[in-house]
Design an enzyme around this catalytic site. Sequence first.
Site, short mmCIF file in Angstrom:
data_model
loop_
_atom_site.label_atom_id
_atom_site.label_comp_id
_atom_site.label_asym_id
_atom_site.label_seq_id
_atom_site.Cartn_x
_atom_site.Cartn_y
_atom_site.Cartn_z
N ASP A 132 9.06 -10.04 5.56
CA ASP A 132 9.23 -9.21 6.74
C ASP A 132 10.68 -8.71 6.67
O ASP A 132 11.63 -9.50 6.82
CB ASP A 132 8.99 -10.02 8.01
CG ASP A 132 9.25 -9.21 9.28
OD1 ASP A 132 9.86 -8.12 9.18
OD2 ASP A 132 8.85 -9.66 10.37
N VAL A 133 10.85 -7.40 6.45
CA VAL A 133 12.19 -6.89 6.17
C VAL A 133 13.16 -7.06 7.33
O VAL A 133 14.37 -6.98 7.14
CB VAL A 133 12.16 -5.40 5.75
CG1 VAL A 133 11.48 -5.22 4.41
CG2 VAL A 133 11.53 -4.52 6.83
N LYS A 144 15.60 6.86 10.72
CA LYS A 144 15.67 7.56 9.44
C LYS A 144 17.01 8.30 9.27
O LYS A 144 17.51 8.41 8.16
CB LYS A 144 14.48 8.52 9.28
CG LYS A 144 13.13 7.80 9.17
CD LYS A 144 13.09 6.86 7.97
CE LYS A 144 11.73 6.20 7.77
NZ LYS A 144 11.70 5.30 6.61
N ASN A 147 11.68 0.49 1.06
CA ASN A 147 10.57 1.41 1.35
C ASN A 147 9.82 1.08 2.63
O ASN A 147 9.25 1.97 3.26
CB ASN A 147 9.60 1.39 0.16
CG ASN A 147 8.28 2.03 0.47
OD1 ASN A 147 8.16 3.26 0.52
ND2 ASN A 147 7.25 1.22 0.71
N THR A 187 -0.59 9.28 2.80
CA THR A 187 -0.77 7.82 2.88
C THR A 187 -1.40 7.53 4.25
O THR A 187 -1.50 8.43 5.10
CB THR A 187 0.57 7.05 2.81
OG1 THR A 187 1.31 7.32 4.00
CG2 THR A 187 1.39 7.43 1.58
N ARG A 224 0.86 -1.20 0.00
CA ARG A 224 0.00 0.00 0.00
C ARG A 224 0.89 1.24 0.00
O ARG A 224 2.13 1.13 -0.04
CB ARG A 224 -0.92 0.00 1.23
CG ARG A 224 -0.17 0.19 2.53
CD ARG A 224 -1.11 0.29 3.72
NE ARG A 224 -0.43 0.97 4.82
CZ ARG A 224 -0.84 0.98 6.07
NH1 ARG A 224 -1.93 0.31 6.40
NH2 ARG A 224 -0.18 1.64 7.01
N TYR A 230 11.83 6.51 15.48
CA TYR A 230 11.65 6.80 14.05
C TYR A 230 12.75 7.73 13.55
O TYR A 230 13.37 7.49 12.51
CB TYR A 230 10.27 7.42 13.83
CG TYR A 230 9.88 7.56 12.36
CD1 TYR A 230 9.44 6.46 11.62
CD2 TYR A 230 9.95 8.80 11.72
CE1 TYR A 230 9.08 6.59 10.29
CE2 TYR A 230 9.59 8.92 10.38
CZ TYR A 230 9.15 7.82 9.67
OH TYR A 230 8.80 7.94 8.33
N MET A 267 3.13 4.48 -0.51
CA MET A 267 4.11 4.87 -1.52
C MET A 267 4.68 3.67 -2.26
O MET A 267 4.95 3.74 -3.46
CB MET A 267 5.24 5.66 -0.87
CG MET A 267 4.81 7.06 -0.49
SD MET A 267 6.24 8.05 -0.08
CE MET A 267 6.04 8.20 1.66
N1 LIG Z 1 3.78 9.11 4.54
C1 LIG Z 1 4.69 9.98 4.88
O1 LIG Z 1 4.37 11.15 5.15
C2 LIG Z 1 6.15 9.61 4.92
C3 LIG Z 1 7.08 10.65 5.03
C4 LIG Z 1 8.43 10.35 5.03
C5 LIG Z 1 8.86 9.04 4.90
N2 LIG Z 1 7.94 8.03 4.82
C6 LIG Z 1 8.45 6.67 4.67
O2 LIG Z 1 8.02 6.14 3.43
C7 LIG Z 1 7.90 4.73 3.53
C8 LIG Z 1 6.51 4.31 3.06
O3 LIG Z 1 5.57 4.92 3.91
P1 LIG Z 1 4.01 5.04 3.58
O4 LIG Z 1 3.60 6.41 3.96
O5 LIG Z 1 3.70 4.51 2.23
O6 LIG Z 1 3.46 4.06 4.73
P2 LIG Z 1 2.31 2.95 4.76
O7 LIG Z 1 2.11 2.70 6.20
O8 LIG Z 1 1.16 3.37 3.93
O9 LIG Z 1 3.01 1.70 4.04
C9 LIG Z 1 4.08 1.02 4.63
C10 LIG Z 1 4.13 -0.39 4.08
O10 LIG Z 1 5.24 -1.06 4.73
C11 LIG Z 1 4.78 -2.36 5.10
N3 LIG Z 1 5.56 -2.89 6.22
C12 LIG Z 1 5.54 -2.52 7.53
N4 LIG Z 1 6.36 -3.29 8.25
C13 LIG Z 1 6.92 -4.16 7.38
C14 LIG Z 1 7.88 -5.21 7.52
N5 LIG Z 1 8.38 -5.55 8.73
N6 LIG Z 1 8.25 -5.89 6.42
C15 LIG Z 1 7.73 -5.59 5.21
N7 LIG Z 1 6.81 -4.61 5.01
C16 LIG Z 1 6.43 -3.92 6.09
C17 LIG Z 1 3.32 -2.17 5.48
O11 LIG Z 1 2.62 -3.40 5.48
C18 LIG Z 1 2.87 -1.20 4.38
O12 LIG Z 1 2.43 -1.88 3.22
C19 LIG Z 1 8.21 4.38 4.99
O13 LIG Z 1 9.56 3.99 5.12
C20 LIG Z 1 7.97 5.69 5.71
O14 LIG Z 1 8.71 5.78 6.92
C21 LIG Z 1 6.61 8.28 4.83
#
Ligand SMILES: NC(=O)c1ccc[n+]([C@@H]2O[C@H](COP(=O)([O-])OP(=O)(O)OC[C@H]3O[C@@H](n4cnc5c(N)ncnc54)[C@H](O)[C@@H]3O)[C@@H](O)[C@H]2O)c1
Length: 249
Positions: free
Chosen positions: A60-61, A156, A87, A187, A15, A152, A17
């Site tokens: 699971d990463v 990062k 990601n 998201t 889901r 977090y 990004m």
């Molecule tokens: N949304 C934001 O504003 C934002 C901003 C900066 C950075 N990010 C980063 O971007 C990336 C994507 O975030 P997003 O907003 O799409 O989040 P999201 O929560 O919509 O998606 C995250 C995805 O990672 C998966 N995931 C979680 N734990 C996992 C694991 N152990 N192994 C494999 N998959 C796993 C989840 O199932 C999910 O599909 C993340 O690293 C997040 O920290 C997000």
Amino acid sequence: MDLTGKVVLISGAARGMGAHEARRCVAAGARVILGDVQVADVVALAEELGPDKALAVQLDVSCTEDWTRTVSAGLERFGRIDVLVNNAGILRFTDTENCSDEEWEQVLGINLGGGFKGIRAVIPAMKEAGGGSIVNISSTAGLKGFGGVPAYIASKFGMRGLTKAAAIELAPYGIRVNSVHPGNVETEMIEDLYPNLNHVPMKRVGQPDEIANLVIFLASDASSFSTGSEFVADGGETGGMPDLFADGR
Ligand SMILES: NC(=O)c1ccc[n+]([C@@H]2O[C@H](COP(=O)([O-])OP(=O)(O)OC[C@H]3O[C@@H](n4cnc5c(N)ncnc54)[C@H](O)[C@@H]3O)[C@@H](O)[C@H]2O)c1
């Protein structure tokens, strides 16, 4: 920004990004390996994209064995891995005084440990192919601090450092490693999080596609001279303070 012939492995692709990046990579000509703990969703996305274009894998990463299985399955299906997009990530809200060992280790284990284990797992295939591109999704939280989310922030910032360490080691093999630093992106991760966007000069959230543009640039040969670098898409958030006196100087 053509990805024709490239195979892109994306973690956290069920889901948000990661899913947007998967669709955009396929539209740019790539085949994709989609890993996530949310298996049903990542399988549905792979079916949507088509079996000749996408492979879904339970990943699971934080688990080394899962990475080994994912890389093997990807190589078996598509024969190569050209790009890794680290990601997958989670966000937890507990301040430093109250953050438990479990929460600290979970967030660091997924956000940073997962990135490390992913890089380690794809190195042999990329070396054999004569090169590759690794894109580590960090955050503006890897460039500046925020209160209340110490694990977090540490994860990062760590992703940013890991990027540079890996980029230096892997440059002789033609493997590039860069970090992407999104600001607030629409998201589920940040749903209802911000009462306003006064900290963002553009005064809006980003869309997943605006981050996918950067990821595809870094995945493609268009970014051939970039490694060990930080690529920011944040509406100006880290550029400086918005004009606080705009309404009444
Ligand atoms: N949304 C934001 O504003 C934002 C901003 C900066 C950075 N990010 C980063 O971007 C990336 C994507 O975030 P997003 O907003 O799409 O989040 P999201 O929560 O919509 O998606 C995250 C995805 O990672 C998966 N995931 C979680 N734990 C996992 C694991 N152990 N192994 C494999 N998959 C796993 C989840 O199932 C999910 O599909 C993340 O690293 C997040 O920290 C997000």
